[in-house]
Design a protein around this motif. Structure first.
Motif, PDB file in Angstrom:
ATOM      1  N   LYS A  90       4.214  28.689  56.172  1.00 38.94           N
ATOM      2  CA  LYS A  90       4.864  29.891  55.639  1.00 38.94           C
ATOM      3  C   LYS A  90       6.367  29.865  55.905  1.00 38.94           C
ATOM      4  CE  LYS A  90       0.834  32.887  56.460  1.00 38.94           C
ATOM      5  NZ  LYS A  90       0.015  32.020  55.721  1.00 38.94           N
ATOM      6  N   ILE A  91       7.082  30.539  55.024  1.00 47.12           N
ATOM      7  CA  ILE A  91       8.502  30.813  55.230  1.00 47.12           C
ATOM      8  C   ILE A  91       8.616  32.321  55.373  1.00 47.12           C
ATOM      9  CG2 ILE A  91      10.841  30.690  54.311  1.00 47.12           C
ATOM     10  CD1 ILE A  91       9.813  28.651  52.273  1.00 47.12           C
ATOM     11  N   ALA A  92       9.360  32.752  56.359  1.00 48.63           N
ATOM     12  CA  ALA A  92       9.712  34.168  56.481  1.00 48.63           C
ATOM     13  C   ALA A  92      11.224  34.209  56.532  1.00 48.63           C
ATOM     14  CB  ALA A  92       9.112  34.789  57.729  1.00 48.63           C
ATOM     15  N   GLY A  93      11.836  34.989  55.665  1.00 41.23           N
ATOM     16  CA  GLY A  93      13.281  34.960  55.631  1.00 41.23           C
ATOM     17  C   GLY A  93      13.921  36.215  55.112  1.00 41.23           C
ATOM     18  N   LEU A  94      15.169  36.322  55.432  1.00 42.49           N
ATOM     19  CA  LEU A  94      16.014  37.399  54.967  1.00 42.49           C
ATOM     20  C   LEU A  94      16.954  36.805  53.930  1.00 42.49           C
ATOM     21  CD1 LEU A  94      17.134  40.297  55.313  1.00 42.49           C
ATOM     22  CD2 LEU A  94      18.680  39.355  57.029  1.00 42.49           C
ATOM     23  N   LEU A  95      16.805  37.220  52.674  1.00 41.57           N
ATOM     24  CA  LEU A  95      17.638  36.709  51.591  1.00 41.57           C
ATOM     25  C   LEU A  95      18.457  37.866  51.032  1.00 41.57           C
ATOM     26  CD1 LEU A  95      14.938  34.533  49.779  1.00 41.57           C
ATOM     27  CD2 LEU A  95      16.580  33.799  51.507  1.00 41.57           C
ATOM     28  N   PHE A  96      19.733  37.632  50.878  1.00 41.40           N
ATOM     29  CA  PHE A  96      20.616  38.683  50.406  1.00 41.40           C
ATOM     30  C   PHE A  96      20.333  39.062  48.956  1.00 41.40           C
ATOM     31  CE2 PHE A  96      23.597  36.929  53.727  1.00 41.40           C
ATOM     32  CZ  PHE A  96      23.419  37.990  54.591  1.00 41.40           C
ATOM     33  N   ASP A  97      20.459  40.331  48.676  1.00 42.84           N
ATOM     34  CA  ASP A  97      20.244  40.850  47.329  1.00 42.84           C
ATOM     35  C   ASP A  97      21.541  41.519  46.871  1.00 42.84           C
ATOM     36  OD1 ASP A  97      19.185  41.703  44.939  1.00 42.84           O
ATOM     37  OD2 ASP A  97      18.011  43.327  45.813  1.00 42.84           O
ATOM     38  N   PHE A  98      22.500  40.674  46.488  1.00 48.82           N
ATOM     39  CA  PHE A  98      23.727  41.173  45.876  1.00 48.82           C
ATOM     40  C   PHE A  98      24.175  40.125  44.868  1.00 48.82           C
ATOM     41  CE2 PHE A  98      25.287  39.068  49.768  1.00 48.82           C
ATOM     42  CZ  PHE A  98      26.284  38.239  49.282  1.00 48.82           C
ATOM     43  N   PRO A  99      24.976  40.523  43.896  1.00 47.32           N
ATOM     44  CA  PRO A  99      25.302  39.613  42.789  1.00 47.32           C
ATOM     45  C   PRO A  99      25.785  38.246  43.262  1.00 47.32           C
ATOM     46  CG  PRO A  99      26.152  41.792  42.340  1.00 47.32           C
ATOM     47  CD  PRO A  99      25.642  41.815  43.765  1.00 47.32           C
ATOM     48  N   LEU A 100      25.234  37.211  42.634  1.00 47.07           N
ATOM     49  CA  LEU A 100      25.599  35.841  42.942  1.00 47.07           C
ATOM     50  C   LEU A 100      27.047  35.608  42.538  1.00 47.07           C
ATOM     51  CD1 LEU A 100      24.716  33.014  43.872  1.00 47.07           C
ATOM     52  CD2 LEU A 100      24.044  32.554  41.520  1.00 47.07           C
ATOM     53  N   THR A 101      27.793  35.028  43.459  1.00 48.28           N
ATOM     54  CA  THR A 101      29.179  34.663  43.187  1.00 48.28           C
ATOM     55  C   THR A 101      29.381  33.225  43.640  1.00 48.28           C
ATOM     56  OG1 THR A 101      30.035  35.305  45.351  1.00 48.28           O
ATOM     57  CG2 THR A 101      29.944  37.026  43.648  1.00 48.28           C
ATOM     58  N   ASN A 102      30.470  32.633  43.246  1.00 46.07           N
ATOM     59  CA  ASN A 102      30.838  31.309  43.732  1.00 46.07           C
ATOM     60  C   ASN A 102      31.773  31.404  44.921  1.00 46.07           C
ATOM     61  OD1 ASN A 102      29.279  29.761  41.971  1.00 46.07           O
ATOM     62  ND2 ASN A 102      30.769  30.047  40.336  1.00 46.07           N
ATOM     63  N   GLU A 103      32.040  32.627  45.350  1.00 44.22           N
ATOM     64  CA  GLU A 103      32.869  32.832  46.535  1.00 44.22           C
ATOM     65  C   GLU A 103      31.941  33.086  47.709  1.00 44.22           C
ATOM     66  OE1 GLU A 103      35.776  35.855  45.806  1.00 44.22           O
ATOM     67  OE2 GLU A 103      36.192  35.072  43.814  1.00 44.22           O
ATOM     68  N   GLY A 104      32.072  32.300  48.701  1.00 44.28           N
ATOM     69  CA  GLY A 104      31.210  32.461  49.861  1.00 44.28           C
ATOM     70  C   GLY A 104      31.343  31.241  50.740  1.00 44.28           C
ATOM     71  N   PRO A 105      30.573  31.090  51.721  1.00 35.07           N
ATOM     72  CA  PRO A 105      29.393  31.877  52.038  1.00 35.07           C
ATOM     73  C   PRO A 105      29.726  33.220  52.685  1.00 35.07           C
ATOM     74  CG  PRO A 105      29.620  30.063  53.599  1.00 35.07           C
ATOM     75  CD  PRO A 105      30.734  29.937  52.607  1.00 35.07           C
ATOM     76  N   PRO A 106      28.794  34.139  52.651  1.00 39.87           N
ATOM     77  CA  PRO A 106      27.482  34.024  52.039  1.00 39.87           C
ATOM     78  C   PRO A 106      27.565  34.142  50.525  1.00 39.87           C
ATOM     79  CG  PRO A 106      27.731  36.237  52.898  1.00 39.87           C
ATOM     80  CD  PRO A 106      28.970  35.462  53.290  1.00 39.87           C
ATOM     81  N   PHE A 107      26.656  33.444  49.886  1.00 31.53           N
ATOM     82  CA  PHE A 107      26.513  33.535  48.444  1.00 31.53           C
ATOM     83  C   PHE A 107      25.393  34.519  48.154  1.00 31.53           C
ATOM     84  CE2 PHE A 107      28.067  29.244  49.342  1.00 31.53           C
ATOM     85  CZ  PHE A 107      29.191  29.205  48.537  1.00 31.53           C
ATOM     86  N   GLY A 108      25.565  35.323  47.159  1.00 30.49           N
ATOM     87  CA  GLY A 108      24.556  36.324  46.815  1.00 30.49           C
ATOM     88  C   GLY A 108      23.391  35.719  46.079  1.00 30.49           C
ATOM     89  N   GLY A 109      22.566  36.593  45.576  1.00 32.21           N
ATOM     90  CA  GLY A 109      21.405  36.176  44.822  1.00 32.21           C
ATOM     91  C   GLY A 109      20.604  37.401  44.433  1.00 32.21           C
ATOM     92  N   SER A 110      19.517  37.171  43.744  1.00 32.56           N
ATOM     93  CA  SER A 110      18.707  38.293  43.273  1.00 32.56           C
ATOM     94  C   SER A 110      17.231  37.998  43.485  1.00 32.56           C
ATOM     95  CB  SER A 110      18.952  38.535  41.785  1.00 32.56           C
ATOM     96  OG  SER A 110      18.438  37.457  41.036  1.00 32.56           O
ATOM     97  N   VAL A 111      16.457  39.049  43.492  1.00 31.90           N
ATOM     98  CA  VAL A 111      15.008  38.915  43.612  1.00 31.90           C
ATOM     99  C   VAL A 111      14.472  38.005  42.515  1.00 31.90           C
ATOM    100  CG1 VAL A 111      12.824  40.169  43.482  1.00 31.90           C
ATOM    101  CG2 VAL A 111      14.765  41.155  44.725  1.00 31.90           C
ATOM    102  N   GLU A 112      14.953  38.175  41.308  1.00 31.14           N
ATOM    103  CA  GLU A 112      14.491  37.360  40.182  1.00 31.14           C
ATOM    104  C   GLU A 112      14.773  35.870  40.427  1.00 31.14           C
ATOM    105  OE1 GLU A 112      14.928  41.447  39.232  1.00 31.14           O
ATOM    106  OE2 GLU A 112      16.546  40.092  39.832  1.00 31.14           O
TER     107      GLU A 112
END
Length: 129
Positions: free
Chosen positions: A84-106
Motif C-alpha cells: 500500500k501507499i499512504a500519502g498526502l498529495l497537494f490539491d492545487f492547480p498544477l504549475t511549472n513553478e515549484g517545488p512544490p508542484f500542484g496537482g489534482s484529484v483527477e
C-alpha cells in the motif's frame, strides 16, 4: 524523518527512509543511531527492494511533473503484491513553478488507477493499494 522516529518509538523496526540528500539522513541517524542501517542514501528511482507500505510525504510534489508517470510505475514495482501507499498529495492547480508542484484529484486517479485500487480518497487523503 519524524514519521520514522514515531514508528520506531512505537515498536516498529522494519522501517526505512530513502533520500537522495545525505543531510536529512544524517540528522535522522543522530536521533536514532541504532537504526542508521535503515537509512538509504539513494535515488528513489534506483530502488530494487520490495516494501509492504510506503508513506508518501511530499516527495511526489517535489519531483518535476514530467516524472510523475515514472513515479507511479516505480511505486508499483517496489511494493509487494498486497502493498500500500499512504500519502498526502497537494490539491492545487498544477504549475511549472515549484517545488512544490500542484496537482489534482483527477490527475492522481489517472496516474495510479491502472496499477492500484484507490481505497480511500478524502480531498487530500488517498489510500492506494
Amino acid at each position: 524523518g519524524y514519521e520514522f522516529d514515531y514508528l520506531i518509538e512505537n515498536g516498529f523496526e522494519n522501517v526505512f527512509v530513502i533520500d537522495i540528500a545525505a543531510s536529512p539522513l544524517e540528522n535522522i541517524a543522530k536521533r536514532n543511531p541504532k537504526f542508521a542501517s535503515n537509512l538509504i542514501h539513494n535515488d528513489f528511482f534506483e530502488l530494487n527492494d520490495k516494501y509492504d507500505l510506503v508513506i508518501e510525504q511530499t516527495f511526489f510534489c517535489a519531483i518535476p511533473p514530467t516524472m510523475r508517470i515514472d513515479y507511479a510505475k516505480k511505486m508499483y514495482e517496489i511494493l509487494h503484491p498486497k502493498g500500500k501507499i499512504a500519502g498526502l498529495l497537494f490539491d492545487f492547480p498544477l504549475t511549472n513553478e515549484g517545488p512544490p508542484f500542484g496537482g489534482s484529484v483527477e490527475e492522481y486517479l489517472s496516474l495510479f488507477s491502472d496499477n492500484f485500487n484507490i481505497k480511500t480518497h478524502i480531498r487530500n487523503l488517498s489510500v492506494i493499494t
